[in-house]
Design a protein around this motif. Structure first.
Motif, PDB file in Angstrom:
ATOM      1  N   MET A   1       0.827  -1.208   0.000  1.00  0.00           N
ATOM      2  CA  MET A   1       0.000   0.000   0.000  1.00  0.00           C
ATOM      3  C   MET A   1       0.863   1.260   0.000  1.00  0.00           C
ATOM      4  O   MET A   1       0.371   2.359  -0.079  1.00  0.00           O
ATOM      5  CB  MET A   1      -0.904   0.030   1.259  1.00  0.00           C
TER       6      MET A   1
ATOM      7  N   ARG B   1       0.551   3.643  -2.947  1.00  0.00           N
ATOM      8  CA  ARG B   1      -0.602   4.520  -3.040  1.00  0.00           C
ATOM      9  C   ARG B   1      -0.668   5.509  -1.888  1.00  0.00           C
ATOM     10  O   ARG B   1      -1.295   6.542  -1.992  1.00  0.00           O
ATOM     11  CB  ARG B   1      -1.879   3.679  -3.130  1.00  0.00           C
ATOM     12  N   ARG B   2       0.003   5.152  -0.816  1.00  0.00           N
ATOM     13  CA  ARG B   2       0.017   6.081   0.300  1.00  0.00           C
ATOM     14  C   ARG B   2       0.724   7.381  -0.107  1.00  0.00           C
ATOM     15  O   ARG B   2       0.343   8.454   0.297  1.00  0.00           O
ATOM     16  CB  ARG B   2       0.731   5.434   1.481  1.00  0.00           C
TER      17      ARG B   2
ATOM     18  N   ILE C   1       0.869   8.490  -3.048  1.00  0.00           N
ATOM     19  CA  ILE C   1       0.501   8.886  -4.403  1.00  0.00           C
ATOM     20  C   ILE C   1       0.263  10.381  -4.530  1.00  0.00           C
ATOM     21  O   ILE C   1       0.509  10.975  -5.560  1.00  0.00           O
ATOM     22  CB  ILE C   1      -0.706   8.055  -4.873  1.00  0.00           C
ATOM     23  N   ILE C   2      -0.203  10.954  -3.507  1.00  0.00           N
ATOM     24  CA  ILE C   2      -0.324  12.408  -3.559  1.00  0.00           C
ATOM     25  C   ILE C   2       0.376  12.985  -2.352  1.00  0.00           C
ATOM     26  O   ILE C   2       0.163  12.560  -1.226  1.00  0.00           O
ATOM     27  CB  ILE C   2      -1.798  12.828  -3.602  1.00  0.00           C
TER      28      ILE C   2
ATOM     29  N   MET D   1      -2.370  19.829  -4.597  1.00  0.00           N
ATOM     30  CA  MET D   1      -3.693  20.092  -5.164  1.00  0.00           C
ATOM     31  C   MET D   1      -3.838  21.564  -5.535  1.00  0.00           C
ATOM     32  O   MET D   1      -4.360  21.909  -6.590  1.00  0.00           O
ATOM     33  CB  MET D   1      -4.781  19.742  -4.150  1.00  0.00           C
TER      34      MET D   1
ATOM     35  N   ALA E   1     -10.931  16.321  -6.642  1.00  0.00           N
ATOM     36  CA  ALA E   1     -10.397  15.968  -5.330  1.00  0.00           C
ATOM     37  C   ALA E   1     -10.204  17.226  -4.474  1.00  0.00           C
ATOM     38  O   ALA E   1     -10.567  17.248  -3.291  1.00  0.00           O
ATOM     39  CB  ALA E   1      -9.065  15.234  -5.492  1.00  0.00           C
ATOM     40  N   ALA E   2      -9.673  18.287  -5.092  1.00  0.00           N
ATOM     41  CA  ALA E   2      -9.468  19.532  -4.347  1.00  0.00           C
ATOM     42  C   ALA E   2     -10.809  20.085  -3.884  1.00  0.00           C
ATOM     43  O   ALA E   2     -10.993  20.437  -2.712  1.00  0.00           O
ATOM     44  CB  ALA E   2      -8.727  20.543  -5.218  1.00  0.00           C
TER      45      ALA E   2
ATOM     46  N   PHE F   1     -12.343  17.905  -1.228  1.00  0.00           N
ATOM     47  CA  PHE F   1     -11.681  18.034   0.065  1.00  0.00           C
ATOM     48  C   PHE F   1     -12.235  19.230   0.832  1.00  0.00           C
ATOM     49  O   PHE F   1     -12.548  19.142   2.021  1.00  0.00           O
ATOM     50  CB  PHE F   1     -10.167  18.185  -0.141  1.00  0.00           C
TER      51      PHE F   1
ATOM     52  N   TYR G   1     -14.436  11.452   1.402  1.00  0.00           N
ATOM     53  CA  TYR G   1     -13.438  12.081   2.282  1.00  0.00           C
ATOM     54  C   TYR G   1     -14.028  12.355   3.659  1.00  0.00           C
ATOM     55  O   TYR G   1     -13.382  12.134   4.687  1.00  0.00           O
ATOM     56  CB  TYR G   1     -12.939  13.401   1.686  1.00  0.00           C
TER      57      TYR G   1
ATOM     58  N   TRP H   1      -4.953  10.470   6.053  1.00  0.00           N
ATOM     59  CA  TRP H   1      -4.315  10.726   4.755  1.00  0.00           C
ATOM     60  C   TRP H   1      -4.074   9.485   3.896  1.00  0.00           C
ATOM     61  O   TRP H   1      -4.363   9.497   2.694  1.00  0.00           O
ATOM     62  CB  TRP H   1      -3.018  11.522   4.950  1.00  0.00           C
ATOM     63  N   PRO H   2      -3.543   8.398   4.460  1.00  0.00           N
ATOM     64  CA  PRO H   2      -3.310   7.215   3.630  1.00  0.00           C
ATOM     65  C   PRO H   2      -4.593   6.742   2.951  1.00  0.00           C
ATOM     66  O   PRO H   2      -4.580   6.375   1.774  1.00  0.00           O
ATOM     67  CB  PRO H   2      -2.814   6.159   4.614  1.00  0.00           C
TER      68      PRO H   2
ATOM     69  N   ALA I   1      -5.498   9.198   0.161  1.00  0.00           N
ATOM     70  CA  ALA I   1      -4.632   9.010  -1.007  1.00  0.00           C
ATOM     71  C   ALA I   1      -5.008   7.734  -1.746  1.00  0.00           C
ATOM     72  O   ALA I   1      -5.098   7.722  -2.979  1.00  0.00           O
ATOM     73  CB  ALA I   1      -3.173   8.953  -0.561  1.00  0.00           C
ATOM     74  N   SER I   2      -5.274   6.671  -0.987  1.00  0.00           N
ATOM     75  CA  SER I   2      -5.622   5.398  -1.603  1.00  0.00           C
ATOM     76  C   SER I   2      -6.912   5.528  -2.406  1.00  0.00           C
ATOM     77  O   SER I   2      -7.003   5.069  -3.537  1.00  0.00           O
ATOM     78  CB  SER I   2      -5.772   4.350  -0.502  1.00  0.00           C
TER      79      SER I   2
ATOM     80  N   THR J   1      -8.227   8.285  -3.619  1.00  0.00           N
ATOM     81  CA  THR J   1      -8.008   9.184  -4.753  1.00  0.00           C
ATOM     82  C   THR J   1      -7.340   8.436  -5.903  1.00  0.00           C
ATOM     83  O   THR J   1      -7.692   8.624  -7.068  1.00  0.00           O
ATOM     84  CB  THR J   1      -7.158  10.383  -4.322  1.00  0.00           C
ATOM     85  N   ALA J   2      -6.405   7.573  -5.557  1.00  0.00           N
ATOM     86  CA  ALA J   2      -5.726   6.795  -6.589  1.00  0.00           C
ATOM     87  C   ALA J   2      -6.713   5.888  -7.315  1.00  0.00           C
ATOM     88  O   ALA J   2      -6.680   5.752  -8.540  1.00  0.00           O
ATOM     89  CB  ALA J   2      -4.615   5.957  -5.969  1.00  0.00           C
TER      90      ALA J   2
ATOM     91  N   SER K   1      -9.055  -0.649   3.204  1.00  0.00           N
ATOM     92  CA  SER K   1      -7.779  -1.334   3.342  1.00  0.00           C
ATOM     93  C   SER K   1      -6.773  -0.479   4.087  1.00  0.00           C
ATOM     94  O   SER K   1      -6.910   0.722   4.149  1.00  0.00           O
ATOM     95  CB  SER K   1      -7.240  -1.700   1.969  1.00  0.00           C
TER      96      SER K   1
END
Lengths: 298, 490
Positions: free
Chosen positions: A1, A4-5, A7-8, A14, B74-75, B78, B135, B169-170, B173-174, B176-177, B490
């Protein structure tokens, strides 16, 4: 993971993207005001339209001594919208889309039609399993079968067939047929009726003739069962405000350029033998039919 | 087991679908599909590499629209997530995500025309609505402990940024991906209405029966999606994101007068615009509701409920394809390939192929929707199942599936299925070729006839229906105590 953690990176990114996007979107090069932009409804061999119409643009550029640009669109309604929104000033429309465009833009004019367009036709076609034979009127045997139009905005694939169905059976298509679909375009109407997916369909006669000539139709599987009486179809339409924008007499010059087009290679883009003058009144019947079927007007 | 709430709910859905079956025309008509299908298959198997030259730019544009649209979404999402507690924000978000990207695109085509802004906003706006919801759910589920340790008097923003966001955050991000892949699909599909992405060429080639070109375009798209993780490396993302806005193309200049005209004229109901008064408006509205909205809603609901159940069944059958508990490395790669094809092929194409096989009825629509959505759910559940550690003496095969894996993934599966519910409903819009008169069919017809006022009313009805389904899904998830966010488990 982990991937992807990361990834941004964080909200900062942003913001940067937001800024870049706004910059790019609004700073995008604005086409020079004097460019004449035209489009065409996507009813023919669409994949080749681009190269072919780019050559038409070159021709018009030379004749009119202006920058001319062709812009492809995906649907009849997109062509009408672009015309209405003044993003294109000239367009090769079908009968119905032309009427819609001229209703939406007061002052706009039909300039020229193809030689064939004064007497255009719709062909009704049927799968062999229906046992239907060619006739001088729509055979009663099509009642209760499945039927497909072409695109919702097509003259030969929607407006005229619906008109003749209503005339003949005094009922709307969805009552005459067991199921009514919209194949999306003429070529696909042929494919769907050829495979018997829809038992009957209606389409632009020129597309049928061209496909038949090219050997792309299995004439054992599908045949023409009815040819409608002739009506006026495709035409070039120009916005009423082009003289204001491109100089006096511009409309006439565009018309002349279209009528003078005699290079067979250019004409093959449409495909037409040549262009003859046309005006809004030539499409009065189409307009009235569309109004009767509640396909135009608010 | 039958008493377990999750099972009872599932059976309830199956019962509803069965109840609708008699009203859904699922007839198979005798046809001769093989000439055309043979052509199609041959074309798909002999992709024409020469199209690649002309399509390279479309590929770049597809990625660019996806990146810009998803990033803006996403912006925006958020920011909106911060105010998600307030009902106007929540309702607004539900409203914007209730409208299909294609309809947003059709709306913006009226305002901005063929300008990149049309495509960007068509992705960004509905995605912002989805992002805001997900989110906010992720943030709500973040560990509250760090926040409690902050001294009194800490500012709201600092409290949020330093105590809430790090833990969430994780997951953000996950998720968003994951949405980036959805963004690629949306971006490609926007080509159907004229954006310069892959869908543009795909639709052209497909409508002319140039199936070798279709094959090549689809193959390109599959590879693009399947290799997303290889080329969308975290370290490259800032570069992509900054470059993307400049790769959208220029389109045609915006005529700003059209924007105000759209809001002050186009969508104002005709009777009001012509000054015929409210009585005339009521008649006009009643007519639309009775002759278009009502039949549209009925067809949409029937199709959605049946497709939903078939999607669920198919997804449960499909996820082992990509689960390490059932497959080896090689067969799993094949499984991934199958699911990529299932979820990346536009439903419209699937519907067309199935239409050829079975003739026009609701059946091709149900199966096309099910294949597409089961591809997505199967993929996510399979991934989820890979996180389960089994004891070394766990049974294999069917028993492993029934006793070990299924019970453990059933909750997340239902959560995902409920989440896709409103999405399936939105997707019923684009199946006009089958002659199924869903709400989307009527919206499309109204747009075609330049009756934006009618289209607007029908879009409102669509949105209300979607909001209703979404609320029902949320209520069910809460009742079944399912974790809600698909990407965040996850």
């Amino acid at each position: 993971m982990n991937l992807r953690r990361e990834i941004i990176d964080g909200p900062g990114l942003m913001v940067a993207v937001l800024a870049a996007a706004l910059l790019a979107v609004f700073a995008s090069p604005v086409a020079a005001q004097e460019t004449l932009v035209f489009t065409a409804i996507p009813d023919q061999d669409e994949t080749k339209l681009r190269e072919r119409f780019d050559r038409v643009a070159e021709y018009l550029e030379a004749e009119l001594d202006r920058d001319v640009r062709y812009v492809p669109v995906k649907s009849y309604s997109a062509a009408v919208s672009a015309f209405r929104n003044n993003q294109v000033q000239l367009a090769w429309f079908g009968g119905l889309s032309g009427v819609r465009a001229r209703e939406a833009v007061p002052g706009s004019r039909a300039l020229a039609q193809g030689e064939e367009d004064a007497r255009f036709r719709t062909y009704f076609i049927a799968h062999h399993s229906t046992g239907l034979e060619p006739a001088d009127e729509l055979p009663a045997g099509i009642e209760g079968l499945t039927f497909t139009f072409g695109s919702k905005g097509s003259t030969s694939g929607r407006l005229m067939p619906e008109f003749h169905i209503r005339q003949r059976f005094d009922a709307p298509p969805n009552e005459v047929f067991r199921r009514v679909g919209f194949s999306g375009n003429h070529t696909r109407t042929i494919a769907l009726v050829e495979s018997g997916t829809y038992q009957v369909g209606a389409l632009n006669y020129k597309v049928w003739e061209a496909q038949k000539e090219a050997g792309k139709i299995d004439t054992d599987a599908v045949k023409v069962i009815y040819r409608t009486p002739p009506y006026a179809d495709y035409q070039w339409t120009v916005r009423g405000d082009v003289d204001e924008r491109f100089g006096d007499g511009f409309t006439e010059r565009v018309q002349q350029a279209l009528l003078d087009m005699d290079d067979p290679e250019l004409l093959a883009s449409f495909p037409r033998k040549g262009f003859i003058p046309a005006d809004n009144d030539d499409y009065e019947t189409i307009r009235e039919t569309a109004r009767q079927l509640d396909l135009i007007g608010r | 087991m039958i008493r377990a709430p999750a099972v009872r709910t599932s059976l309830g859905f199956v019962a509803v679908a069965l109840f609708f079956l008699p009203f859904a025309d699922l007839e198979i008509s005798a046809v001769e599909p093989w000439t055309e299908l043979g052509r199609l298959l041959l074309g798909l198997l002999t992709p024409d590499p020469t199209v690649l030259d002309s399509v390279a730019m479309a590929l770049v544009r597809t990625v660019a629209f996806a990146f810009v649209g998803v990033a803006l979404g996403a912006a925006g999402g958020f920011v909106l997530a911060l105010g998600f507690r307030h009902w106007p924000v929540r309702t607004g978000c539900a409203f914007v995500r209730a409208i299909h990207e294609l309809f947003w695109a059709l709306i913006f085509l009226q305002c901005f025309g063929l300008h990149p802004l049309t495509g960007v906003l068509a992705i960004a706006i509905p995605y912002a609505g989805v992002f805001a919801k997900v989110y906010s759910e992720i943030l709500d589920e973040a560990d509250p402990q760090p926040e409690r340790t902050l001294p009194a008097g800490t500012g709201v923003l600092a409290r949020f940024l330093f105590a809430r966001v790090p833990d969430a955050w994780p997951h953000i991000a996950s998720y968003t991906a994951y949405r980036l892949e959805c963004g690629l699909r949306s971006s490609a599909v926007l080509g159907f209405v004229g954006m310069p992405t892959l869908g543009f060429h795909l639709e052209s080639a497909f409508s002319q029966g140039l199936y070798s070109e279709v094959g090549m375009l689809l193959l390109t798209f599959y590879v693009l999606v399947a290799t997303l993780r290889l080329w969308a490396r975290p370290r490259l993302l800032p570069f992509y994101l900054l470059a993307a806005p400049f790769l959208l193309g220029s389109g045609l200049p915006i005529v700003w007068g059209n924007v105000s005209r759209f809001f002050t004229q186009d969508i104002v109901p005709a009777p009001l615009q012509d000054g015929e008064g409210w009585a005339a408006f009521a008649m006009w509205l009643g007519d639309i509701l009775a002759s278009e909205a009502l039949p549209g809603v009925i067809a949409t609901v029937i199709l959605t409920q049946i497709a939903l159940v078939v999607t669920g069944a198919l997804a449960l059958a499909a996820f082992p394809l990509v689960s390490r508990h059932f497959t080896g490395r090689i067969s799993r790669t094949v499984g991934h390939g199958i699911l990529v094809v299932a979820r990346t092929t536009p439903e419209y194409l699937l519907a067309y192929i199935l239409l050829q096989l079975w003739g026009p009825s609701m059946l091709p629509a149900v199966i096309a929707l099910a294949i597409h959505n089961a591809g997505i759910i199967g993929h996510l559940i399979g991934r989820r199942s890979n996180e389960i550690q089994l004891r070394s003496d766990a049974p294999a095969g069917v028993e492993r599936y029934g006793y070990e894996i299924l019970p453990r993934v059933y909750g997340p599966f239902l959560a995902l299925l409920f989440y896709r519910w409103e999405i399936i409903m939105r997707e019923t819009a684009i199946l006009g070729i089958l002659g199924i008169t869903t709400l989307g069919f009527y919206v499309d017809s109204a747009m075609e006839a330049i009756r934006f006022d009618v289209a607007f009313i029908l879009i409102l009805v669509t949105a209300v229906l979607n909001i209703g389904v979404d609320a029902l899904a949320r209520w069910l998830r809460r009742r079944l105590q399912l974790r809600t966010t698909p990407g965040a488990q996850s």
